[in-house]
Motif scaffolding. Structure first.
Motif, mmCIF file in Angstrom:
data_model
loop_
_atom_site.group_PDB
_atom_site.id
_atom_site.type_symbol
_atom_site.label_atom_id
_atom_site.label_comp_id
_atom_site.label_asym_id
_atom_site.label_seq_id
_atom_site.Cartn_x
_atom_site.Cartn_y
_atom_site.Cartn_z
ATOM 1 N N TYR A 1 0.836 -1.206 0.000
ATOM 2 C CA TYR A 1 0.000 0.000 0.000
ATOM 3 C C TYR A 1 0.868 1.252 0.000
ATOM 4 C CZ TYR A 1 -3.522 3.421 1.202
ATOM 5 O OH TYR A 1 -4.332 4.526 1.169
ATOM 6 N N ARG A 2 1.835 1.240 0.878
ATOM 7 C CA ARG A 2 2.772 2.355 1.033
ATOM 8 C C ARG A 2 3.525 2.622 -0.284
ATOM 9 N NH1 ARG A 2 1.964 6.075 4.445
ATOM 10 N NH2 ARG A 2 3.479 7.402 3.468
ATOM 11 N N LEU A 3 4.047 1.547 -0.855
ATOM 12 C CA LEU A 3 4.813 1.652 -2.102
ATOM 13 C C LEU A 3 3.957 2.250 -3.217
ATOM 14 C CD1 LEU A 3 7.376 0.870 -3.854
ATOM 15 C CD2 LEU A 3 6.190 -1.294 -4.303
ATOM 16 N N PHE A 4 2.744 1.766 -3.329
ATOM 17 C CA PHE A 4 1.836 2.235 -4.381
ATOM 18 C C PHE A 4 1.498 3.711 -4.172
ATOM 19 C CE2 PHE A 4 -2.660 1.854 -6.306
ATOM 20 C CZ PHE A 4 -2.189 2.208 -7.561
ATOM 21 N N LEU A 5 1.144 4.061 -2.937
ATOM 22 C CA LEU A 5 0.783 5.447 -2.636
ATOM 23 C C LEU A 5 1.974 6.384 -2.874
ATOM 24 C CD1 LEU A 5 -1.119 7.586 -1.598
ATOM 25 C CD2 LEU A 5 -0.573 6.907 0.741
ATOM 26 N N GLU A 6 3.145 5.982 -2.346
ATOM 27 C CA GLU A 6 4.331 6.836 -2.515
ATOM 28 C C GLU A 6 4.661 6.986 -3.997
ATOM 29 O OE1 GLU A 6 5.903 8.645 -0.334
ATOM 30 O OE2 GLU A 6 4.540 7.969 1.245
ATOM 31 N N SER A 7 4.504 5.918 -4.758
ATOM 32 C CA SER A 7 4.819 5.978 -6.185
ATOM 33 C C SER A 7 3.869 6.925 -6.916
ATOM 34 C CB SER A 7 4.758 4.587 -6.808
ATOM 35 O OG SER A 7 5.690 3.746 -6.161
ATOM 36 N N LEU A 8 2.591 6.887 -6.538
ATOM 37 C CA LEU A 8 1.635 7.812 -7.160
ATOM 38 C C LEU A 8 2.009 9.258 -6.825
ATOM 39 C CD1 LEU A 8 -1.829 6.051 -6.619
ATOM 40 C CD2 LEU A 8 -0.616 6.364 -8.770
ATOM 41 N N ARG A 9 2.452 9.476 -5.583
ATOM 42 C CA ARG A 9 2.841 10.829 -5.174
ATOM 43 C C ARG A 9 4.058 11.307 -5.949
ATOM 44 N NH1 ARG A 9 1.766 10.042 1.259
ATOM 45 N NH2 ARG A 9 -0.465 10.512 1.157
ATOM 46 N N ARG A 10 5.002 10.405 -6.198
ATOM 47 C CA ARG A 10 6.190 10.783 -6.972
ATOM 48 C C ARG A 10 5.821 11.043 -8.424
ATOM 49 N NH1 ARG A 10 8.501 6.041 -3.634
ATOM 50 N NH2 ARG A 10 9.067 7.258 -1.812
ATOM 51 N N LEU A 11 4.853 10.269 -8.891
ATOM 52 C CA LEU A 11 4.376 10.466 -10.258
ATOM 53 C C LEU A 11 3.669 11.824 -10.362
ATOM 54 C CD1 LEU A 11 4.651 8.552 -12.608
ATOM 55 C CD2 LEU A 11 2.414 7.601 -12.071
ATOM 56 N N GLU A 12 3.018 12.219 -9.303
ATOM 57 C CA GLU A 12 2.353 13.520 -9.251
ATOM 58 C C GLU A 12 3.410 14.631 -9.205
ATOM 59 O OE1 GLU A 12 -0.839 13.966 -9.419
ATOM 60 O OE2 GLU A 12 -1.265 15.954 -8.602
ATOM 61 N N GLY A 13 4.584 14.296 -8.681
ATOM 62 C CA GLY A 13 5.674 15.264 -8.593
ATOM 63 C C GLY A 13 6.555 15.225 -9.825
ATOM 64 N N ASP A 14 7.869 14.998 -9.621
ATOM 65 C CA ASP A 14 8.788 15.119 -10.757
ATOM 66 C C ASP A 14 8.873 13.844 -11.610
ATOM 67 O OD1 ASP A 14 9.942 13.714 -8.759
ATOM 68 O OD2 ASP A 14 11.902 14.674 -8.869
ATOM 69 N N ALA A 15 8.305 12.747 -11.132
ATOM 70 C CA ALA A 15 8.217 11.512 -11.921
ATOM 71 C C ALA A 15 9.506 11.156 -12.656
ATOM 72 C CB ALA A 15 7.067 11.610 -12.920
ATOM 73 N N PRO A 16 10.587 10.847 -11.905
ATOM 74 C CA PRO A 16 11.855 10.509 -12.566
ATOM 75 C C PRO A 16 11.764 9.167 -13.287
ATOM 76 C CG PRO A 16 12.014 10.043 -10.233
ATOM 77 C CD PRO A 16 10.671 10.687 -10.447
ATOM 78 N N PRO A 17 12.620 8.946 -14.296
ATOM 79 C CA PRO A 17 12.561 7.714 -15.090
ATOM 80 C C PRO A 17 12.802 6.448 -14.262
ATOM 81 C CG PRO A 17 14.085 9.298 -16.061
ATOM 82 C CD PRO A 17 13.671 9.859 -14.753
ATOM 83 N N SER A 18 13.500 6.588 -13.119
ATOM 84 C CA SER A 18 13.782 5.393 -12.315
ATOM 85 C C SER A 18 12.555 4.942 -11.519
ATOM 86 C CB SER A 18 14.925 5.682 -11.349
ATOM 87 O OG SER A 18 14.611 6.790 -10.548
ATOM 88 N N LEU A 19 11.493 5.741 -11.537
ATOM 89 C CA LEU A 19 10.330 5.418 -10.705
ATOM 90 C C LEU A 19 9.703 4.072 -11.056
ATOM 91 C CD1 LEU A 19 8.291 6.172 -8.571
ATOM 92 C CD2 LEU A 19 7.092 7.577 -10.238
ATOM 93 N N MET A 20 9.461 3.830 -12.343
ATOM 94 C CA MET A 20 8.778 2.609 -12.763
ATOM 95 C C MET A 20 9.598 1.361 -12.424
ATOM 96 S SD MET A 20 5.842 1.992 -13.823
ATOM 97 C CE MET A 20 4.845 0.810 -14.642
ATOM 98 N N PRO A 21 10.881 1.276 -12.824
ATOM 99 C CA PRO A 21 11.652 0.088 -12.438
ATOM 100 C C PRO A 21 11.768 -0.056 -10.924
ATOM 101 C CG PRO A 21 13.045 1.698 -13.580
ATOM 102 C CD PRO A 21 11.637 2.151 -13.735
ATOM 103 N N PHE A 22 11.890 1.052 -10.200
ATOM 104 C CA PHE A 22 11.947 0.983 -8.737
ATOM 105 C C PHE A 22 10.669 0.365 -8.197
ATOM 106 C CE2 PHE A 22 11.143 2.562 -4.492
ATOM 107 C CZ PHE A 22 12.366 2.395 -3.856
#
Ligand SMILES: [Zn+2]
Ligand SMILES: [Zn+2]
Lengths: 269, 204
Positions: free
Chosen positions: A117-138
Protein backbone atom coordinates in the motif's frame (compact mmCIF):
# COMPACT_ATOMS: atom_id res chain seq x y z
CA UNK A 1 -16.80 -16.08 17.52
CA UNK A 2 -17.54 -12.37 17.36
CA UNK A 3 -19.54 -11.02 14.45
CA UNK A 4 -17.72 -8.30 12.53
CA UNK A 5 -19.34 -4.84 12.64
CA UNK A 6 -21.85 -4.09 9.87
CA UNK A 7 -20.33 -0.71 9.15
CA UNK A 8 -16.64 0.03 9.00
CA UNK A 9 -14.43 2.74 7.59
CA UNK A 10 -11.30 2.38 5.55
CA UNK A 11 -8.96 4.27 3.33
CA UNK A 12 -8.41 2.94 -0.19
CA UNK A 13 -6.85 3.63 -3.54
CA UNK A 14 -9.12 2.65 -6.41
CA UNK A 15 -7.30 0.29 -8.79
CA UNK A 16 -10.08 -0.03 -11.33
CA UNK A 17 -13.82 0.04 -11.77
CA UNK A 18 -16.08 -1.99 -14.00
CA UNK A 19 -19.68 -1.10 -14.80
CA UNK A 20 -22.21 -3.21 -12.95
CA UNK A 21 -25.92 -3.20 -13.79
CA UNK A 22 -27.59 0.08 -14.79
CA UNK A 23 -25.71 2.63 -12.74
CA UNK A 24 -23.30 0.88 -10.38
CA UNK A 25 -19.59 0.26 -10.39
CA UNK A 26 -17.75 -2.77 -9.15
CA UNK A 27 -14.60 -1.35 -7.58
CA UNK A 28 -11.28 -3.06 -7.06
CA UNK A 29 -9.36 -1.16 -4.40
CA UNK A 30 -6.17 -1.45 -2.41
CA UNK A 31 -6.47 -0.76 1.30
CA UNK A 32 -3.85 -0.41 4.05
CA UNK A 33 -5.40 -2.99 6.38
CA UNK A 34 -7.18 -5.47 4.16
CA UNK A 35 -5.04 -5.48 1.05
CA UNK A 36 -6.91 -5.80 -2.22
CA UNK A 37 -10.65 -5.75 -1.80
CA UNK A 38 -13.71 -5.42 -4.02
CA UNK A 39 -16.86 -3.45 -3.33
CA UNK A 40 -19.96 -2.11 -5.02
CA UNK A 41 -20.53 1.62 -5.47
CA UNK A 42 -24.25 1.99 -6.03
CA UNK A 43 -25.35 4.65 -8.51
CA UNK A 44 -21.76 5.83 -8.99
CA UNK A 45 -22.16 6.10 -12.77
CA UNK A 46 -24.90 8.72 -12.49
CA UNK A 47 -23.82 12.31 -13.17
CA UNK A 48 -25.14 13.52 -9.82
CA UNK A 49 -23.85 10.61 -7.79
CA UNK A 50 -22.39 11.58 -4.44
CA UNK A 51 -19.87 8.78 -4.78
CA UNK A 52 -18.85 8.93 -8.46
CA UNK A 53 -16.04 11.47 -8.60
CA UNK A 54 -14.55 10.26 -5.34
CA UNK A 55 -14.14 6.73 -6.61
CA UNK A 56 -12.55 7.16 -10.03
CA UNK A 57 -9.55 4.90 -10.63
CA UNK A 58 -6.36 6.23 -8.95
CA UNK A 59 -8.28 8.21 -6.33
CA UNK A 60 -7.24 7.83 -2.72
CA UNK A 61 -10.41 8.07 -0.72
CA UNK A 62 -11.78 7.66 2.73
CA UNK A 63 -14.72 5.26 2.69
CA UNK A 64 -17.55 4.19 4.90
CA UNK A 65 -18.44 0.62 4.01
CA UNK A 66 -21.43 -1.54 4.76
CA UNK A 67 -20.95 -5.27 4.85
CA UNK A 68 -23.00 -7.03 2.18
CA UNK A 69 -23.89 -10.66 1.57
CA UNK A 70 -21.37 -11.15 -1.22
CA UNK A 71 -19.65 -7.84 -1.67
CA UNK A 72 -19.40 -4.89 0.66
CA UNK A 73 -21.11 -1.70 -0.40
CA UNK A 74 -19.63 1.80 -0.29
CA UNK A 75 -22.07 3.99 1.61
CA UNK A 76 -19.98 7.17 1.75
CA UNK A 77 -16.79 8.29 0.03
CA UNK A 78 -14.57 11.32 0.22
CA UNK A 79 -11.57 11.82 -2.02
CA UNK A 80 -8.36 12.46 -0.10
CA UNK A 81 -5.94 12.70 -3.01
CA UNK A 82 -7.02 13.08 -6.63
CA UNK A 83 -3.59 13.03 -8.32
CA UNK A 84 -4.71 15.62 -10.80
CA UNK A 85 -1.30 16.12 -12.41
CA UNK A 86 -1.19 12.38 -13.09
CA UNK A 87 -4.71 12.44 -14.53
CA UNK A 88 -3.93 15.32 -16.86
CA UNK A 89 -0.71 13.98 -18.35
CA UNK A 90 -0.77 11.09 -20.78
CA UNK A 91 2.66 9.70 -19.85
CA UNK A 92 1.96 9.90 -16.12
CA UNK A 93 -1.52 8.44 -16.28
CA UNK A 94 -0.34 5.50 -18.40
CA UNK A 95 2.38 4.77 -15.86
CA UNK A 96 -0.09 5.01 -12.98
CA UNK A 97 -2.54 2.66 -14.70
CA UNK A 98 0.29 0.23 -15.28
CA UNK A 99 1.18 0.33 -11.59
CA UNK A 100 -2.48 -0.16 -10.61
CA UNK A 101 -2.81 -3.15 -12.92
CA UNK A 102 0.39 -4.67 -11.51
CA UNK A 103 -0.85 -4.28 -7.93
CA UNK A 104 -4.19 -5.80 -8.93
CA UNK A 105 -2.58 -8.69 -10.76
CA UNK A 106 0.07 -9.63 -8.21
CA UNK A 107 -1.86 -9.35 -4.94
CA UNK A 108 -4.46 -11.83 -3.66
CA UNK A 109 -7.78 -10.56 -2.32
CA UNK A 110 -8.23 -9.76 1.37
CA UNK A 111 -4.60 -10.25 2.30
CA UNK A 112 -3.18 -7.25 4.12
CA UNK A 113 0.17 -6.02 2.87
CA UNK A 114 0.92 -2.59 4.20
CA UNK A 115 4.33 -2.22 2.47
CA UNK A 116 2.59 -2.62 -0.90
CA UNK A 117 0.00 0.00 0.00
CA UNK A 118 2.77 2.36 1.03
CA UNK A 119 4.81 1.65 -2.10
CA UNK A 120 1.84 2.24 -4.38
CA UNK A 121 0.78 5.45 -2.64
CA UNK A 122 4.33 6.84 -2.51
CA UNK A 123 4.82 5.98 -6.18
CA UNK A 124 1.63 7.81 -7.16
CA UNK A 125 2.84 10.83 -5.17
CA UNK A 126 6.19 10.78 -6.97
CA UNK A 127 4.38 10.47 -10.26
CA UNK A 128 2.35 13.52 -9.25
CA UNK A 129 5.67 15.26 -8.59
CA UNK A 130 8.79 15.12 -10.76
CA UNK A 131 8.22 11.51 -11.92
CA UNK A 132 11.85 10.51 -12.57
CA UNK A 133 12.56 7.71 -15.09
CA UNK A 134 13.78 5.39 -12.31
CA UNK A 135 10.33 5.42 -10.71
CA UNK A 136 8.78 2.61 -12.76
CA UNK A 137 11.65 0.09 -12.44
CA UNK A 138 11.95 0.98 -8.74
CA UNK A 139 8.24 0.34 -8.25
CA UNK A 140 8.37 -2.96 -10.16
CA UNK A 141 11.41 -4.29 -8.29
CA UNK A 142 9.96 -3.45 -4.89
CA UNK A 143 6.46 -4.67 -5.74
CA UNK A 144 7.99 -8.02 -6.76
CA UNK A 145 9.99 -8.13 -3.54
CA UNK A 146 7.03 -7.29 -1.29
CA UNK A 147 4.95 -9.96 -3.04
CA UNK A 148 7.56 -12.63 -2.41
CA UNK A 149 9.15 -12.60 -5.87
CA UNK A 150 12.40 -10.78 -5.12
CA UNK A 151 14.49 -11.07 -8.28
CA UNK A 152 17.88 -12.78 -7.84
CA UNK A 153 20.59 -10.37 -9.04
CA UNK A 154 23.80 -11.69 -7.44
CA UNK A 155 24.00 -15.44 -8.05
CA UNK A 156 23.25 -17.82 -10.89
CA UNK A 157 19.68 -19.17 -10.53
CA UNK A 158 20.88 -22.51 -11.95
CA UNK A 159 24.24 -23.33 -10.29
CA UNK A 160 24.18 -20.77 -7.45
CA UNK A 161 27.68 -19.48 -8.28
CA UNK A 162 28.43 -15.81 -7.69
CA UNK A 163 28.25 -13.88 -10.93
CA UNK A 164 31.49 -12.57 -12.44
CA UNK A 165 31.29 -9.00 -13.78
CA UNK A 166 30.35 -8.99 -17.47
CA UNK A 167 29.56 -12.72 -17.49
CA UNK A 168 25.82 -12.79 -16.86
CA UNK A 169 22.47 -13.18 -18.53
CA UNK A 170 18.87 -13.03 -17.40
CA UNK A 171 16.34 -15.86 -17.13
CA UNK A 172 12.87 -14.36 -16.51
CA UNK A 173 11.16 -17.77 -16.02
CA UNK A 174 13.58 -18.51 -13.18
CA UNK A 175 13.32 -15.04 -11.67
CA UNK A 176 16.88 -13.83 -11.97
CA UNK A 177 20.40 -13.89 -13.29
CA UNK A 178 22.16 -16.77 -15.00
CA UNK A 179 25.92 -17.31 -15.37
CA UNK A 180 27.42 -17.91 -18.82
CA UNK A 181 28.36 -21.56 -18.12
CA UNK A 182 24.82 -22.76 -17.44
CA UNK A 183 22.60 -23.72 -20.39
CA UNK A 184 19.34 -25.02 -18.96
CA UNK A 185 17.25 -26.35 -21.87
CA UNK A 186 14.01 -24.70 -22.94
CA UNK A 187 14.60 -21.48 -21.05
CA UNK A 188 14.19 -17.96 -22.37
CA UNK A 189 17.53 -16.24 -21.87
CA UNK A 190 17.91 -12.50 -22.27
CA UNK A 191 21.17 -10.56 -22.53
CA UNK A 192 22.01 -8.45 -19.48
CA UNK A 193 24.65 -5.73 -19.63
CA UNK A 194 26.87 -4.88 -16.65
CA UNK A 195 25.49 -1.34 -16.47
CA UNK A 196 21.92 -2.56 -16.29
CA UNK A 197 22.79 -5.21 -13.70
CA UNK A 198 24.43 -2.55 -11.51
CA UNK A 199 21.43 -0.26 -11.83
CA UNK A 200 19.00 -3.08 -10.99
CA UNK A 201 21.01 -3.96 -7.87
CA UNK A 202 21.16 -0.31 -6.85
CA UNK A 203 17.40 0.19 -7.26
CA UNK A 204 16.69 -3.04 -5.40
CA UNK A 205 18.95 -2.11 -2.48
CA UNK A 206 18.26 1.58 -1.99
CA UNK A 207 15.39 3.54 -0.58
CA UNK A 208 13.55 5.66 -3.07
CA UNK A 209 15.03 9.07 -2.22
CA UNK A 210 18.50 7.80 -3.07
CA UNK A 211 17.35 5.71 -6.03
CA UNK A 212 15.59 8.74 -7.56
CA UNK A 213 18.88 10.65 -7.90
CA UNK A 214 20.28 8.06 -10.24
CA UNK A 215 20.94 9.25 -13.74
CA UNK A 216 19.80 6.65 -16.26
CA UNK A 217 20.97 6.30 -19.85
CA UNK A 218 18.09 5.71 -22.31
CA UNK A 219 19.68 2.39 -23.33
CA UNK A 220 19.83 1.14 -19.74
CA UNK A 221 16.26 2.22 -19.16
CA UNK A 222 15.05 0.33 -22.23
CA UNK A 223 16.97 -2.82 -21.30
CA UNK A 224 15.60 -2.68 -17.78
CA UNK A 225 12.07 -2.16 -19.10
CA UNK A 226 12.45 -5.26 -21.27
CA UNK A 227 13.89 -7.47 -18.50
CA UNK A 228 11.40 -6.43 -15.83
CA UNK A 229 8.54 -6.71 -18.33
CA UNK A 230 9.56 -10.29 -19.15
CA UNK A 231 9.97 -11.10 -15.45
CA UNK A 232 6.52 -9.74 -14.59
CA UNK A 233 4.93 -11.68 -17.44
CA UNK A 234 6.42 -14.88 -15.99
CA UNK A 235 5.34 -14.11 -12.43
CA UNK A 236 1.81 -13.07 -13.42
CA UNK A 237 1.52 -15.69 -16.16
CA UNK A 238 -0.13 -13.10 -18.32
CA UNK A 239 0.45 -9.90 -20.28
CA UNK A 240 0.17 -6.59 -18.44
CA UNK A 241 -2.51 -4.97 -20.58
CA UNK A 242 -1.82 -1.38 -19.59
CA UNK A 243 1.86 -1.67 -20.49
CA UNK A 244 0.99 -1.76 -24.19
CA UNK A 245 -0.52 1.70 -24.08
CA UNK A 246 2.39 2.93 -21.93
CA UNK A 247 4.80 1.68 -24.62
CA UNK A 248 2.81 3.44 -27.33
CA UNK A 249 2.85 6.70 -25.41
CA UNK A 250 6.56 6.41 -24.49
CA UNK A 251 7.54 5.59 -28.06
CA UNK A 252 5.51 8.55 -29.23
CA UNK A 253 7.23 10.79 -26.65
CA UNK A 254 10.67 9.64 -27.76
CA UNK A 255 9.89 10.30 -31.42
CA UNK A 256 8.59 13.74 -30.56
CA UNK A 257 11.70 14.53 -28.53
CA UNK A 258 13.92 13.40 -31.40
CA UNK A 259 11.90 15.36 -33.94
CA UNK A 260 12.12 18.44 -31.74
CA UNK A 261 15.88 18.00 -31.29
CA UNK A 262 16.58 17.70 -35.00
CA UNK A 263 13.77 19.24 -37.03
CA UNK A 264 15.78 19.10 -40.25
CA UNK A 265 16.63 15.45 -39.82
CA UNK A 266 13.41 13.76 -38.81
CA UNK A 267 14.12 10.06 -39.30
CA UNK A 268 11.91 7.34 -37.87
CA UNK A 269 13.73 4.27 -36.69
CA UNK B 1 -26.19 -19.69 -17.92
CA UNK B 2 -28.51 -22.55 -18.80
CA UNK B 3 -31.79 -23.42 -17.21
CA UNK B 4 -31.47 -27.18 -17.59
CA UNK B 5 -31.92 -27.50 -13.86
CA UNK B 6 -35.45 -26.13 -14.19
CA UNK B 7 -37.33 -29.07 -15.76
CA UNK B 8 -40.66 -27.38 -14.99
CA UNK B 9 -39.89 -24.56 -17.45
CA UNK B 10 -40.96 -25.23 -21.06
CA UNK B 11 -38.01 -25.27 -23.45
CA UNK B 12 -38.98 -22.17 -25.53
CA UNK B 13 -39.49 -20.17 -22.34
CA UNK B 14 -36.14 -21.32 -20.95
CA UNK B 15 -34.51 -20.18 -24.17
CA UNK B 16 -36.13 -16.75 -23.97
CA UNK B 17 -35.01 -16.35 -20.35
CA UNK B 18 -31.48 -17.24 -21.40
CA UNK B 19 -31.52 -14.69 -24.23
CA UNK B 20 -32.71 -11.93 -21.92
CA UNK B 21 -30.08 -12.85 -19.38
CA UNK B 22 -27.36 -12.11 -21.96
CA UNK B 23 -28.45 -8.45 -22.16
CA UNK B 24 -26.47 -5.87 -20.17
CA UNK B 25 -27.86 -5.12 -16.73
CA UNK B 26 -30.35 -8.02 -16.80
CA UNK B 27 -29.98 -10.52 -13.99
CA UNK B 28 -31.64 -13.95 -13.86
CA UNK B 29 -34.64 -12.64 -11.88
CA UNK B 30 -35.32 -9.78 -14.31
CA UNK B 31 -34.88 -12.15 -17.27
CA UNK B 32 -37.59 -14.41 -15.84
CA UNK B 33 -39.93 -11.51 -15.16
CA UNK B 34 -39.53 -10.17 -18.72
CA UNK B 35 -40.09 -13.61 -20.24
CA UNK B 36 -43.29 -14.19 -18.25
CA UNK B 37 -44.47 -10.71 -19.19
CA UNK B 38 -44.02 -11.55 -22.89
CA UNK B 39 -46.12 -14.68 -22.53
CA UNK B 40 -49.10 -12.60 -21.48
CA UNK B 41 -48.49 -10.01 -24.20
CA UNK B 42 -50.95 -9.89 -27.18
CA UNK B 43 -49.56 -11.75 -30.20
CA UNK B 44 -49.38 -8.64 -32.43
CA UNK B 45 -47.37 -6.74 -29.83
CA UNK B 46 -44.92 -9.61 -29.56
CA UNK B 47 -44.60 -9.66 -33.37
CA UNK B 48 -44.00 -5.94 -33.47
CA UNK B 49 -41.26 -6.27 -30.84
CA UNK B 50 -39.59 -9.13 -32.71
CA UNK B 51 -39.77 -7.13 -35.95
CA UNK B 52 -38.25 -4.07 -34.30
CA UNK B 53 -35.30 -6.17 -33.14
CA UNK B 54 -34.79 -7.64 -36.62
CA UNK B 55 -35.16 -4.23 -38.29
CA UNK B 56 -32.39 -2.83 -36.10
CA UNK B 57 -30.08 -5.61 -37.19
CA UNK B 58 -31.03 -5.53 -40.88
CA UNK B 59 -31.48 -1.83 -41.60
CA UNK B 60 -29.10 -0.08 -39.25
CA UNK B 61 -25.56 0.53 -40.40
CA UNK B 62 -22.66 2.81 -39.53
CA UNK B 63 -22.24 6.18 -41.24
CA UNK B 64 -19.00 6.03 -43.23
CA UNK B 65 -18.28 9.66 -42.34
CA UNK B 66 -19.09 10.13 -38.64
CA UNK B 67 -19.38 6.43 -37.67
CA UNK B 68 -22.73 7.05 -35.98
CA UNK B 69 -25.46 4.44 -36.32
CA UNK B 70 -27.82 5.29 -39.16
CA UNK B 71 -30.27 3.91 -41.69
CA UNK B 72 -28.51 5.50 -44.65
CA UNK B 73 -24.87 6.43 -45.09
CA UNK B 74 -23.84 9.24 -45.02
CA UNK B 75 -26.28 9.88 -42.18
CA UNK B 76 -28.80 12.76 -42.20
CA UNK B 77 -26.55 14.85 -39.93
CA UNK B 78 -23.51 14.45 -42.17
CA UNK B 79 -25.48 15.20 -45.35
CA UNK B 80 -27.47 18.13 -43.91
CA UNK B 81 -26.77 21.50 -45.53
CA UNK B 82 -27.73 23.43 -42.43
CA UNK B 83 -24.94 22.10 -40.18
CA UNK B 84 -21.83 24.12 -39.47
CA UNK B 85 -19.04 22.21 -41.24
CA UNK B 86 -16.25 24.10 -39.55
CA UNK B 87 -16.87 22.35 -36.21
CA UNK B 88 -16.46 18.73 -35.30
CA UNK B 89 -17.50 17.29 -31.97
CA UNK B 90 -15.83 14.01 -30.94
CA UNK B 91 -17.90 11.75 -28.65
CA UNK B 92 -17.54 8.28 -27.15
CA UNK B 93 -20.87 6.69 -28.07
CA UNK B 94 -23.85 7.21 -30.41
CA UNK B 95 -26.01 8.03 -27.37
CA UNK B 96 -23.78 11.04 -26.67
CA UNK B 97 -24.80 12.51 -30.04
CA UNK B 98 -28.43 12.28 -28.95
CA UNK B 99 -27.65 14.02 -25.65
CA UNK B 100 -25.78 16.85 -27.35
CA UNK B 101 -28.47 17.25 -30.01
CA UNK B 102 -31.07 17.62 -27.27
CA UNK B 103 -29.30 20.78 -26.08
CA UNK B 104 -29.98 22.44 -29.49
CA UNK B 105 -26.91 24.55 -28.83
CA UNK B 106 -24.47 22.75 -31.08
CA UNK B 107 -24.88 23.04 -34.86
CA UNK B 108 -21.68 21.37 -36.07
CA UNK B 109 -20.81 17.82 -37.09
CA UNK B 110 -19.94 14.78 -34.99
CA UNK B 111 -17.51 11.93 -34.89
CA UNK B 112 -18.31 8.83 -32.84
CA UNK B 113 -15.31 6.91 -31.46
CA UNK B 114 -17.30 3.86 -30.30
CA UNK B 115 -15.50 3.57 -27.01
CA UNK B 116 -12.64 5.03 -24.99
CA UNK B 117 -9.02 4.14 -24.52
CA UNK B 118 -8.97 1.84 -21.53
CA UNK B 119 -5.42 0.58 -20.99
CA UNK B 120 -6.40 -1.71 -18.13
CA UNK B 121 -8.95 -3.50 -20.33
CA UNK B 122 -6.50 -3.69 -23.21
CA UNK B 123 -8.53 -1.25 -25.34
CA UNK B 124 -6.08 0.93 -27.21
CA UNK B 125 -6.43 3.72 -29.79
CA UNK B 126 -6.43 1.14 -32.60
CA UNK B 127 -9.73 -0.26 -31.30
CA UNK B 128 -11.51 3.08 -31.73
CA UNK B 129 -12.57 5.02 -34.82
CA UNK B 130 -9.60 7.36 -34.52
CA UNK B 131 -7.98 6.56 -37.86
CA UNK B 132 -11.31 7.32 -39.58
CA UNK B 133 -11.39 10.68 -37.80
CA UNK B 134 -7.87 11.60 -38.95
CA UNK B 135 -8.70 10.60 -42.54
CA UNK B 136 -11.77 12.77 -42.37
CA UNK B 137 -9.84 15.80 -41.17
CA UNK B 138 -7.24 15.69 -43.91
CA UNK B 139 -7.86 18.48 -46.40
CA UNK B 140 -11.07 19.39 -44.63
CA UNK B 141 -12.45 22.79 -43.69
CA UNK B 142 -12.80 21.94 -39.97
CA UNK B 143 -11.56 24.83 -37.83
CA UNK B 144 -12.43 23.51 -34.41
CA UNK B 145 -12.56 20.06 -32.90
CA UNK B 146 -14.45 19.79 -29.64
CA UNK B 147 -13.37 16.82 -27.53
CA UNK B 148 -16.53 15.74 -25.75
CA UNK B 149 -15.44 12.48 -24.16
CA UNK B 150 -16.59 11.88 -20.57
CA UNK B 151 -14.68 13.56 -17.72
CA UNK B 152 -13.68 10.10 -16.46
CA UNK B 153 -10.13 8.78 -16.30
CA UNK B 154 -10.60 6.88 -19.58
CA UNK B 155 -12.41 9.78 -21.25
CA UNK B 156 -9.67 12.22 -20.25
CA UNK B 157 -6.91 9.88 -21.43
CA UNK B 158 -8.67 9.47 -24.76
CA UNK B 159 -9.03 13.25 -25.12
CA UNK B 160 -5.33 13.77 -24.33
CA UNK B 161 -4.29 11.11 -26.82
CA UNK B 162 -6.45 12.56 -29.61
CA UNK B 163 -5.32 16.08 -28.76
CA UNK B 164 -1.72 15.08 -29.57
CA UNK B 165 -2.73 13.66 -32.93
CA UNK B 166 -4.83 16.66 -33.86
CA UNK B 167 -2.34 19.40 -32.97
CA UNK B 168 -0.71 19.47 -36.42
CA UNK B 169 -4.06 19.11 -38.24
CA UNK B 170 -6.60 21.47 -36.69
CA UNK B 171 -6.29 25.19 -35.82
CA UNK B 172 -8.38 24.95 -32.65
CA UNK B 173 -8.96 22.06 -30.25
CA UNK B 174 -11.32 22.51 -27.32
CA UNK B 175 -12.55 20.36 -24.46
CA UNK B 176 -15.99 20.47 -22.87
CA UNK B 177 -15.90 22.43 -19.62
CA UNK B 178 -15.59 20.17 -16.60
CA UNK B 179 -17.22 21.09 -13.34
CA UNK B 180 -20.26 20.68 -11.19
CA UNK B 181 -23.47 19.12 -12.48
CA UNK B 182 -26.70 21.13 -12.31
CA UNK B 183 -28.45 20.21 -9.09
CA UNK B 184 -25.17 18.97 -7.68
CA UNK B 185 -23.94 19.79 -4.22
CA UNK B 186 -20.56 21.38 -3.40
CA UNK B 187 -20.39 19.34 -0.23
CA UNK B 188 -20.34 16.11 -2.20
CA UNK B 189 -18.01 17.15 -5.00
CA UNK B 190 -14.58 15.54 -5.19
CA UNK B 191 -11.44 17.67 -5.14
CA UNK B 192 -10.59 17.21 -8.83
CA UNK B 193 -14.09 18.26 -9.97
CA UNK B 194 -14.10 21.19 -7.53
CA UNK B 195 -10.69 22.50 -8.53
CA UNK B 196 -11.60 22.31 -12.21
CA UNK B 197 -14.93 24.04 -11.56
CA UNK B 198 -13.05 26.78 -9.73
CA UNK B 199 -10.63 27.26 -12.63
CA UNK B 200 -13.51 27.35 -15.09
CA UNK B 201 -15.41 30.05 -13.13
CA UNK B 202 -16.97 32.89 -15.07
CA UNK B 203 -17.81 36.56 -14.58
CA UNK B 204 -21.44 37.19 -13.61
ZN1 LIG C 1 25.27 -21.04 -13.48
ZN1 LIG D 1 -22.67 10.69 -40.32
Amino acid sequence: MTTPPKIYSTEAIVLKHTPLGEADYLLTMYTPNRGKTRAVAKGARRVKSRLGGHLEPLMRASLLMARGQNLDVVSQAEALEGFRTVREDLQRVSQALCMAELVDAITPEEQPNYPIYRLFLESLRRLEGDAPPSLMPFFQLHLLEQSGFRPELYRCVECDSTLAPGLHRFAPDRGGTLCVSCHPPGLTILPLSLDTLKVLRFLQREVYNIAARLHLEPGTLLEMERLLGALLRCVLEREVKASRFLHQVSQDDRERAEAAASPANNIKE
Amino acid sequence: MTYDFLPSVAAPLARLIEEFHKLPGIGPKTAQRLAYYLIRMPAEEAHSLAEAILAVKERITFCTVCQNITESSPCPLCSSQSRDRSRLCVVEEPLDVLSLERTRVYKGLYHVLHGVISPASGIGPENLKIREMLERLKGNEVEEVILATNPSLEGESTAMYIHRLLLPLVPRITRLARGLPVGGDLEYADEVTLSRALEGRQEM
